[in-house]
Write an enzyme that holds these catalytic residues in place. Structure first.
Site, PDB file in Angstrom:
ATOM      1  N   VAL A   1       0.836  -1.209   0.000  1.00 27.00           N
ATOM      2  CA  VAL A   1       0.000   0.000   0.000  1.00 27.00           C
ATOM      3  C   VAL A   1       0.868   1.255   0.000  1.00 27.00           C
ATOM      4  O   VAL A   1       0.581   2.225  -0.712  1.00 27.00           O
ATOM      5  CB  VAL A   1      -0.963   0.004   1.214  1.00 27.00           C
ATOM      6  CG1 VAL A   1      -1.805   1.274   1.225  1.00 27.00           C
ATOM      7  CG2 VAL A   1      -1.864  -1.224   1.165  1.00 27.00           C
TER       8      VAL A   1
ATOM      9  N   VAL B   1      -6.385  20.640  -3.553  1.00 27.73           N
ATOM     10  CA  VAL B   1      -6.034  21.257  -2.268  1.00 27.73           C
ATOM     11  C   VAL B   1      -5.319  22.593  -2.399  1.00 27.73           C
ATOM     12  O   VAL B   1      -5.113  23.282  -1.392  1.00 27.73           O
ATOM     13  CB  VAL B   1      -5.183  20.292  -1.406  1.00 27.73           C
ATOM     14  CG1 VAL B   1      -5.939  18.988  -1.169  1.00 27.73           C
ATOM     15  CG2 VAL B   1      -3.835  19.995  -2.050  1.00 27.73           C
TER      16      VAL B   1
ATOM     17  N   LYS C   1      -6.858  -1.723   9.725  1.00 26.34           N
ATOM     18  CA  LYS C   1      -8.133  -2.176  10.307  1.00 26.34           C
ATOM     19  C   LYS C   1      -7.936  -2.844  11.663  1.00 26.34           C
ATOM     20  O   LYS C   1      -8.767  -2.693  12.554  1.00 26.34           O
ATOM     21  CB  LYS C   1      -8.840  -3.138   9.358  1.00 26.34           C
ATOM     22  CG  LYS C   1      -8.058  -4.405   9.102  1.00 26.34           C
ATOM     23  CD  LYS C   1      -8.700  -5.326   8.126  1.00 26.34           C
ATOM     24  CE  LYS C   1      -7.759  -6.482   7.802  1.00 26.34           C
ATOM     25  NZ  LYS C   1      -6.542  -6.082   7.098  1.00 26.34           N
TER      26      LYS C   1
ATOM     27  N   GLU D   1     -10.398   5.563   6.122  1.00 26.45           N
ATOM     28  CA  GLU D   1     -11.244   5.001   5.062  1.00 26.45           C
ATOM     29  C   GLU D   1     -10.692   3.690   4.513  1.00 26.45           C
ATOM     30  O   GLU D   1     -11.431   2.739   4.259  1.00 26.45           O
ATOM     31  CB  GLU D   1     -11.387   6.016   3.919  1.00 26.45           C
ATOM     32  CG  GLU D   1     -12.165   5.511   2.718  1.00 26.45           C
ATOM     33  CD  GLU D   1     -13.625   5.223   3.040  1.00 26.45           C
ATOM     34  OE1 GLU D   1     -14.018   4.036   2.954  1.00 26.45           O
ATOM     35  OE2 GLU D   1     -14.355   6.154   3.395  1.00 26.45           O
TER      36      GLU D   1
ATOM     37  N   GLY E   1     -10.901  -1.691   1.162  1.00 23.12           N
ATOM     38  CA  GLY E   1      -9.946  -1.170   0.187  1.00 23.12           C
ATOM     39  C   GLY E   1     -10.385   0.100  -0.506  1.00 23.12           C
ATOM     40  O   GLY E   1     -10.514   1.149   0.111  1.00 23.12           O
TER      41      GLY E   1
ATOM     42  N   GLY F   1      -1.530 -15.637  -4.582  1.00 21.44           N
ATOM     43  CA  GLY F   1      -1.319 -14.452  -3.756  1.00 21.44           C
ATOM     44  C   GLY F   1      -2.581 -13.858  -3.175  1.00 21.44           C
ATOM     45  O   GLY F   1      -2.556 -12.795  -2.550  1.00 21.44           O
TER      46      GLY F   1
ATOM     47  N   LYS G   1     -13.388  -5.431  10.409  1.00 23.55           N
ATOM     48  CA  LYS G   1     -13.996  -4.437   9.526  1.00 23.55           C
ATOM     49  C   LYS G   1     -15.445  -4.154   9.926  1.00 23.55           C
ATOM     50  O   LYS G   1     -15.898  -3.009   9.888  1.00 23.55           O
ATOM     51  CB  LYS G   1     -13.919  -4.922   8.077  1.00 23.55           C
ATOM     52  CG  LYS G   1     -12.481  -5.012   7.555  1.00 23.55           C
ATOM     53  CD  LYS G   1     -12.416  -5.750   6.224  1.00 23.55           C
ATOM     54  CE  LYS G   1     -10.981  -5.870   5.738  1.00 23.55           C
ATOM     55  NZ  LYS G   1     -10.859  -6.704   4.527  1.00 23.55           N
TER      56      LYS G   1
ATOM     57  N   GLY H   1      -5.468  -4.561  -2.574  1.00 19.98           N
ATOM     58  CA  GLY H   1      -4.564  -4.248  -3.676  1.00 19.98           C
ATOM     59  C   GLY H   1      -3.877  -2.919  -3.458  1.00 19.98           C
ATOM     60  O   GLY H   1      -4.382  -2.040  -2.756  1.00 19.98           O
TER      61      GLY H   1
END
Length: 432
Positions: A14, A33, A105, A129, A134, A187, A205, A302
């Site tokens: 990630v 932003v 999580k 989030e 994901g 995987g 979750k 992912g």
């Protein structure tokens, strides 16, 4: 406005995605932003490890203090995983007035309320989030998009590994162990898949979602958990024959002031939208008193899908910085936690029995159910290869969990019943 500096804890799957998105979408972020967003420091375990993203070696550190104690770093993004050490890092970052974005999580399910309290006390944002489903923006939808509604139920597939396994078992008639090995090879499943297949990952979750959706402090221990390790291809085929598809479902249900949160293999009508969510995909069904039924669908894990959720949270933090409202978005639970007892949890059930193939057996079983005021919606009965035995598959009408568990105990003691092979919750009805 001057550039926003990011400290990144972790550069795995990630973290790599976060770096790629910040680099490749800089123009989009600038537009959102109004200032540059730069990664100033990255905490890693190994400074010389080969990585799939090019990062200047001067950005890497093995010392968390290089991020947490740096006054120029505005936001800490945590994608390293773990619980206790990570909790300490994030608590220290919040106390140093740094905003935090996490995809963790496990941490949020166990220590979320403590972290939220410290964030609020220090005028900091804590966004998470990416910790659930994901790339699906389910938490933001619950907190913002559905903020004016009263959520009555959330039901979803929130673990891609188990959904992949059940999909393959159902579509190809394969045994659990064979599909698990295939998932590990591809995987989709870890070398030690216990957290996924045992339902713990989904339970974490659901605790996070239920806390937010019901505005009630739901702890991980409040979630009843059953995994998929005992699901057989026969269960799936009988379910199909009766018009149902099996999924590992997270269910959070509210009636009045009381809630029930669980994770378990359950049968859904094959016409239900969640029944068509296959392989590693996730989906969450949300019922609101005003909006009715809504569904959120997408990749549940992912590198880039999860990183997209992380960077979206980052955008939210920076927008709050510009407005001067950081730390004001965290809302303490509105309601005291009240959990349903087993007598208040009502559902239909799928039950598969091996019985002695004798006259009067079915009447005896029917009588037992009738004594507990539970009737049958569907029944299948067929002989087994083993001489003198038959298999009975039933789907009951609505029954309380306490009543149903009493029935199961009595069935196991019934002389005509050789074995209770399997039992699952059923959500919804198959239209005839």
């Amino acid at each position: 406005m001057q550039a926003i500096s990011i400290g990144l804890l972790g550069l795995g799957t990630v973290g790599t995605g976060v770096v790629k998105i910040i680099e490749n979408h800089q123009d989009k972020l600038m537009h959102q932003v109004g200032c540059p967003v730069n990664v100033k420091k990255i905490l890693v375990q190994d400074l010389v490890k080969e990585r799939t993203v090019k990062v200047d070696s001067s950005l890497l550190t093995v010392n968390p203090a290089d991020i947490i104690d740096d006054p120029e770093i505005d936001v800490v993004i945590e994608v390293m995983g773990g619980i206790e050490n990570t909790r300490e890092h994030l608590l220290n970052a919040l106390k140093m007035k740094k905003h935090v974005v996490t995809a963790n999580k496990d941490l949020m399910a166990v220590h979320g309320s403590e972290l939220m309290t410290v964030a609020h006390e220090n005028g900091c944002d804590l966004f998470y989030e990416a910790s659930v489903a994901g790339g699906i923006p389910i938490l933001r939808s619950l907190a913002d998009g559905l903020a004016s509604d009263r959520i009555t139920k959330m039901m979803g597939i929130v673990n891609g590994t188990t959904n992949y396994i059940l999909t393959k078992m159902s579509q190809e008639g394969l045994a659990y162990e064979a599909v698990l090995k295939d998932a590990q090879r591809l995987g989709y499943a870890e070398a030690n898949p216990a957290s996924d297949v045992g339902g713990l990952d989904a339970a974490r979750k659901m605790a996070i979602m239920a806390s937010l959706g019901f505005s009630m402090k739901i702890d991980l221990d409040d979630v009843k958990v059953k995994g998929i390790t005992e699901v057989t291809e026969e269960d799936l085929q009988y379910g199909k024959q009766l018009g149902y598809t099996m999924k590992l479902l997270g269910i959070a249900d509210r009636e009045g002031d009381k809630v029930e949160v669980s994770v378990q293999p359950a049968l859904l009508p094959s016409s239900h939208p969640l029944a068509s969510v296959h392989n590693e995909y996730n989906a969450v069904y949300v019922y609101g008193e005003a909006v009715g039924e809504t569904m959120f669908y997408g990749p549940g894990a992912g590198s880039l899908p999860t990183a997209t959720a992380v960077v979206s949270d980052l955008v939210g933090v920076v927008k709050n910085m510009r407005l001067g409202v950081n730390g004001s978005t965290s809302i303490t639970p509105q309601y005291e936690k009240q959990l349903k007892d087993d007598g208040e949890v009502n559902s239909k059930y799928f039950l598969r029995l091996h019985v002695h193939d004798e006259v009067g057996v079915f009447a005896e079983i029917t009588s037992l159910f009738s004594n507990h005021d539970v009737s049958f919606e569907k029944i299948l009965q067929m002989p087994l290869k083993e001489k003198g035995l038959a298999e009975i598959v039933v789907i009951t009408h609505q029954a309380s969990l306490s009543n149903y568990e009493n029935i199961l105990m009595e069935l196991r003691d019934l002389p005509v019943v050789k074995e209770v092979k399997s039992s699952y919750r059923v959500e919804g009805s198959v239209s005839v």
